[in-house]
Structures are given as structure tokens and as C-alpha cells.
Design a protein around this motif. Structure first.
Motif, short mmCIF file in Angstrom:
data_model
loop_
_atom_site.label_atom_id
_atom_site.label_comp_id
_atom_site.label_asym_id
_atom_site.label_seq_id
_atom_site.Cartn_x
_atom_site.Cartn_y
_atom_site.Cartn_z
N ALA A 99 0.82 -1.22 0.00
CA ALA A 99 0.00 0.00 0.00
C ALA A 99 0.85 1.26 0.00
O ALA A 99 0.35 2.35 -0.35
CB ALA A 99 -0.93 0.00 1.21
N LEU A 100 2.12 1.16 0.38
CA LEU A 100 2.99 2.33 0.43
C LEU A 100 3.57 2.68 -0.94
O LEU A 100 4.15 3.76 -1.11
CB LEU A 100 4.12 2.09 1.44
N TYR A 101 3.43 1.80 -1.92
CA TYR A 101 3.81 2.14 -3.30
C TYR A 101 2.62 2.81 -3.96
O TYR A 101 2.03 2.32 -4.94
CB TYR A 101 4.22 0.87 -4.06
N ARG A 102 2.25 3.97 -3.46
CA ARG A 102 0.99 4.62 -3.84
C ARG A 102 0.91 4.93 -5.33
O ARG A 102 -0.16 4.86 -5.93
CB ARG A 102 0.80 5.88 -3.01
N SER A 103 2.05 5.30 -5.91
CA SER A 103 2.01 5.71 -7.33
C SER A 103 1.68 4.53 -8.25
O SER A 103 1.29 4.75 -9.41
CB SER A 103 3.37 6.31 -7.73
N GLN A 104 1.81 3.30 -7.77
CA GLN A 104 1.63 2.14 -8.62
C GLN A 104 0.29 1.42 -8.42
O GLN A 104 -0.05 0.52 -9.19
CB GLN A 104 2.76 1.13 -8.36
N LEU A 105 -0.45 1.79 -7.40
CA LEU A 105 -1.62 0.99 -7.01
C LEU A 105 -2.74 1.02 -8.06
O LEU A 105 -3.37 0.01 -8.32
CB LEU A 105 -2.16 1.45 -5.66
N GLY A 106 -2.96 2.18 -8.64
CA GLY A 106 -4.00 2.26 -9.66
C GLY A 106 -3.64 1.45 -10.89
O GLY A 106 -4.47 0.69 -11.42
N PHE A 107 -2.41 1.58 -11.35
CA PHE A 107 -1.97 0.89 -12.56
C PHE A 107 -1.91 -0.62 -12.36
O PHE A 107 -2.33 -1.39 -13.24
CB PHE A 107 -0.59 1.43 -12.98
N GLN A 108 -1.40 -1.06 -11.22
CA GLN A 108 -1.18 -2.49 -11.00
C GLN A 108 -2.41 -3.23 -10.48
O GLN A 108 -2.61 -4.41 -10.79
CB GLN A 108 -0.02 -2.71 -10.01
N PHE A 109 -3.22 -2.55 -9.65
CA PHE A 109 -4.31 -3.25 -8.97
C PHE A 109 -5.69 -2.64 -9.19
O PHE A 109 -6.68 -3.17 -8.71
CB PHE A 109 -4.03 -3.30 -7.47
N GLY A 110 -5.74 -1.50 -9.86
CA GLY A 110 -7.02 -0.83 -10.07
C GLY A 110 -7.37 0.15 -8.98
O GLY A 110 -8.46 0.73 -8.99
N GLY A 111 -6.47 0.37 -8.02
CA GLY A 111 -6.72 1.33 -6.95
C GLY A 111 -6.24 0.81 -5.61
O GLY A 111 -5.98 -0.38 -5.43
N ALA A 112 -6.14 1.74 -4.65
CA ALA A 112 -5.65 1.37 -3.33
C ALA A 112 -6.57 0.37 -2.64
O ALA A 112 -6.10 -0.55 -1.95
CB ALA A 112 -5.50 2.63 -2.48
N ALA A 113 -7.88 0.53 -2.82
CA ALA A 113 -8.82 -0.37 -2.14
C ALA A 113 -8.71 -1.80 -2.66
O ALA A 113 -9.01 -2.75 -1.92
CB ALA A 113 -10.25 0.15 -2.33
N GLN A 114 -8.29 -1.96 -3.90
CA GLN A 114 -8.21 -3.30 -4.47
C GLN A 114 -6.87 -3.98 -4.21
O GLN A 114 -6.74 -5.20 -4.39
CB GLN A 114 -8.43 -3.22 -5.99
N ALA A 115 -5.86 -3.21 -3.80
CA ALA A 115 -4.51 -3.77 -3.68
C ALA A 115 -4.42 -4.87 -2.63
O ALA A 115 -3.90 -5.97 -2.89
CB ALA A 115 -3.51 -2.66 -3.37
N GLY A 116 -4.93 -4.60 -1.42
CA GLY A 116 -4.85 -5.59 -0.35
C GLY A 116 -5.55 -6.89 -0.68
O GLY A 116 -4.96 -7.98 -0.57
N PRO A 117 -6.81 -6.84 -1.11
CA PRO A 117 -7.48 -8.08 -1.51
C PRO A 117 -6.76 -8.81 -2.64
O PRO A 117 -6.73 -10.05 -2.66
CB PRO A 117 -8.87 -7.60 -1.95
N ALA A 118 -6.17 -8.06 -3.58
CA ALA A 118 -5.44 -8.71 -4.67
C ALA A 118 -4.22 -9.45 -4.15
O ALA A 118 -3.93 -10.58 -4.59
CB ALA A 118 -5.02 -7.67 -5.71
N ILE A 119 -3.50 -8.85 -3.21
CA ILE A 119 -2.32 -9.51 -2.62
C ILE A 119 -2.73 -10.78 -1.90
O ILE A 119 -2.07 -11.83 -2.00
CB ILE A 119 -1.59 -8.54 -1.68
N THR A 120 -3.82 -10.72 -1.16
CA THR A 120 -4.31 -11.92 -0.46
C THR A 120 -4.73 -12.99 -1.45
O THR A 120 -4.42 -14.18 -1.26
CB THR A 120 -5.50 -11.54 0.44
N ALA A 121 -5.42 -12.59 -2.51
CA ALA A 121 -5.85 -13.57 -3.51
C ALA A 121 -4.66 -14.25 -4.18
O ALA A 121 -4.68 -15.46 -4.43
CB ALA A 121 -6.72 -12.87 -4.56
N VAL A 122 -3.60 -13.50 -4.44
CA VAL A 122 -2.40 -14.09 -5.05
C VAL A 122 -1.77 -15.10 -4.10
O VAL A 122 -1.38 -16.20 -4.50
CB VAL A 122 -1.39 -12.98 -5.41
N ALA A 123 -1.69 -14.76 -2.81
CA ALA A 123 -1.09 -15.68 -1.84
C ALA A 123 -1.90 -16.96 -1.73
O ALA A 123 -1.34 -18.06 -1.55
CB ALA A 123 -0.97 -15.00 -0.48
#
Length: 336
Positions: A206-230
Motif C-alpha cells: 500500500a505504500l507504493y501509492r504511485s503504482q496501485l491504480g496501474f497495478q491493482f485498479g486502486g488502493a482499495a483493491q490492492a490488499g485483496p489482490a495480494i491476499t488472492a495471489v497468496a
């Protein structure tokens, strides 16, 4: 800065870009740091480029970063915070990313390497120097899933350098490329259970703020995406029968010391946090740092994993903790 007076064993992570190591294996980084390792994330392509143009500028603007902003300086600041969150040091090499080396489109990043690309020689030389000067006990680099030119350059440079300056590398699965492409896990991979440290990885990502939209679709989606990958990596590990490193060495040791301090007998399982750690019943006078030995979790107990290939036996040993901590075990995961 590298502190030569720090005598902890070094685990060196060679990351192509300012997020790759944490995105791919941030939870394992935390596990190693908790086990007493000095984790250093060295990112290769981090040079600030004045007045970017063309595709290089597009890569900045499509993330909402104005042209006047020093994009790489912003990302280096994010990297410091993210690495600190997983217990690692952030270090950088002063080399330009592929869009500044003549790769003029997104397609070009994943196509044939340019014959005039100076990066392979420069990266190999820099990594040879790092291995010689820092003498790491563990070396990690990307597997190269997705075939991004910068990732492949780093992998090849690490492989070449390690022939003269061991150890041999451990490969992480490039995320989010592995998840996007559905790349199968390598037979013989090692699965590291990260149930207890996944929250640290989520917070760091979540601290890589500049990349969250491009990589995950937004900050809110980043955490769930990381969990889903694990979770997906855990399933992939089970499919190939990967060895699984379970348990939480530092947490097991903390319970041992608490039992010694409080003078308790019997089982300490109720005190154990996440990680599939089980405790043996022993009398107080037999309590030692080896008395509570993490045992393999039952098949399927660890829901979140990160997968590695290459010289993984050294990673098993590293996660077994220091000489005064309990040993972790490897087990065969069963087919799901």
C-alpha cells in the motif's frame, strides 16, 4: 548505506524495479527479518531522468504523475517506506529503466532485446561488485515470468555473477505477472507459508501509492489482490506437491521464553499465534529454546504462500532460524 559493522547474515534481493521484490515476496522478507537476517533490497533500475519524453513520459503520466515531478525520486521515497515496513533496507543502483534505453512501447518491453542495450553488461558488473563486497548468504532475484526485459536482464546478470561469487540464486515468482498470466509453478518449488506475515506485505504494498491504480485498479483493491495471489500460490504449490516451510520461529521462541518467565507447565498451544505451530508438553526444568519445535502444519492448513525455485535448500535453512531458535520443518504438501 551498507553498514559493514552489522554482522547479521545478509539476504540480498535484486529487484528490477522499485516494487518488484515486495510485490513478489514481501511476506517472506518479513519472515527472514524476524529470523535475524539483514534483508537488503537492491533495486537495479532507479535513475532519475530529466525531461522524459515519448513512451518514458507516458509511463509516468498514465499513473497520474505530472511531467514536472521527478518520478523516480518519488518512487524511491515509496521504496524506503515499503522496505522498512517489511523489515528490509532499501538500496538502489543508478541505472535507467527500459523506456529510457530505447524500448519505445509497452509491446517492446516484452519483445526481443535490443542489440544496443547497454544494461546487461552494466547490471552484471554492478551485481558482481555487490556480491563480492557484501558476501550475502542468500541471493534472490526474479524468475522472469512475463518476460519483461528488465526482469530478464537482472536474472541473467545474477546467474552469471553467482558463478564467480556464490551463492546460487533463489528465484521468486514475478508478481503480479505470474497471477495475470496463470504461469504454472516450477516443479520442485519451495512454498513458504506466510499466514503470519501477509498483513505486513499488504501494508508495504500500500505504500507504493504511485503504482496501485496501474497495478491493482486502486488502493482499495490492492490488499485483496495480494491476499488472492497468496491463496492462489498456495493452491499452485499443492498442485505440484511443493515442499512447504511452515511455522513462525520467532513467535515459537517468544512463547518458550514466556513459559520460562511465568513458570508454566503443560501445553502452550493456546498461546501460539498463526503459523501452524504446535507445542510439546514438557516440564519447566526442561524448557529451552528448542523445547517448542514448530511442526509441519496439516495439509491445507497454511492458506497463504509464496513460491520459490532454484537454490531453495538454503532458504529452508534460513527460515529454520538462528542457532538459538527452534527448527522449522519441511513437509510435502498434498494434492488439492
Amino acid at each position: 548505506m551498507h553498514d559493514a559493522a552489522d554482522l547479521r547474515p545478509i539476504a540480498l534481493f535484486l529487484s528490477p524495479h522499485l516494487d518488484d521484490a515486495v510485490f513478489s515476496c514481501g511476506a517472506t522478507l518479513t519472515r527472514l527479518a524476524e529470523a535475524g537476517w539483514r534483508c537488503q533490497v537492491v533495486t537495479v533500475f532507479t535513475r532519475s531522468m530529466p525531461r522524459p519524453s515519448g513512451f518514458a513520459l507516458e509511463c509516468q503520466l498514465d499513473k497520474g504523475i505530472p511531467a514536472r515531478t521527478d518520478y523516480m525520486a518519488l518512487r524511491r521515497a515509496e521504496d524506503v517506506a515499503a522496505c522498512r515496513r517489511v523489515g528490509a533496507e532499501a538500496h538502489w543502483l543508478d541505472l535507467p529503466e527500459a523506456p529510457h534505453r530505447g524500448y519505445a512501447s509497452a509491446k517492446a518491453l516484452f519483445a526481443e532485446r535490443r542489440t544496443d542495450d547497454p544494461a546487461p553488461a552494466a547490471v552484471r558488473q554492478a551485481i558482481e561488485t555487490l556480491l563480492r563486497e557484501r558476501s550475502p548468504r542468500l541471493v534472490f532475484c526474479p524468475e522472469g515470468i512475463g518476460a519483461h526485459v528488465d526482469h530478464l536482464v537482472v536474472r541473467e546478470a545474477v546467474e552469471a555473477a553467482s558463478l564467480c561469487h556464490p551463492p546460487l540464486p533463489i528465484y521468486w515468482r514475478d508478481q503480479p505477472y505470474a497471477a495475470r498470466t496463470g504461469a504454472p509453478a516450477t516443479p520442485g518449488s519451495l512454498a513458504v507459508a506466510v499466514d503470519g506475515t501477509l498483513a505486513d506485505k499488504r501494508a508495504a504494498v500500500a505504500l507504493y501509492r504511485s503504482q496501485l491504480g496501474f497495478q491493482f485498479g486502486g488502493a482499495a483493491q490492492a490488499g485483496p489482490a495480494i491476499t488472492a495471489v497468496a491463496r492462489a500460490e498456495a493452491r499452485a504449490g499443492r498442485r505440484i506437491g511443493a515442499r512447504v516451510v511452515t511455522g513462525e520461529g520467532r513467535r515459537a521462541r517468544a512463547v518458550t521464553l514466556a513459559a520460562r518467565h511465568e513458570g508454566v507447565w503443560g501445553r502452550a498451544r493456546a498461546l501460539m499465534p498463526l503459523g501452524g505451530v504446535q507445542a510439546r508438553a514438557v516440564p519447566l526444568d526442561a524448557v529451552s529454546p528448542q523445547s517448542f519445535v514448530p511442526e509441519p502444519a496439516p495439509p491445507g492448513k497454511s492458506k497463504h504462500m509464496e513460491l520459490f525455485s532454484g537454490a531453495t535448500d538454503s532458504l529452508v535453512t534460513a527460515l529454520a532460524a538462528q542457532e538459538d531458535e527452534p527448527h522449522l520443518h519441511s513437509d510435502k504438501s498434498t494434492q488439492s
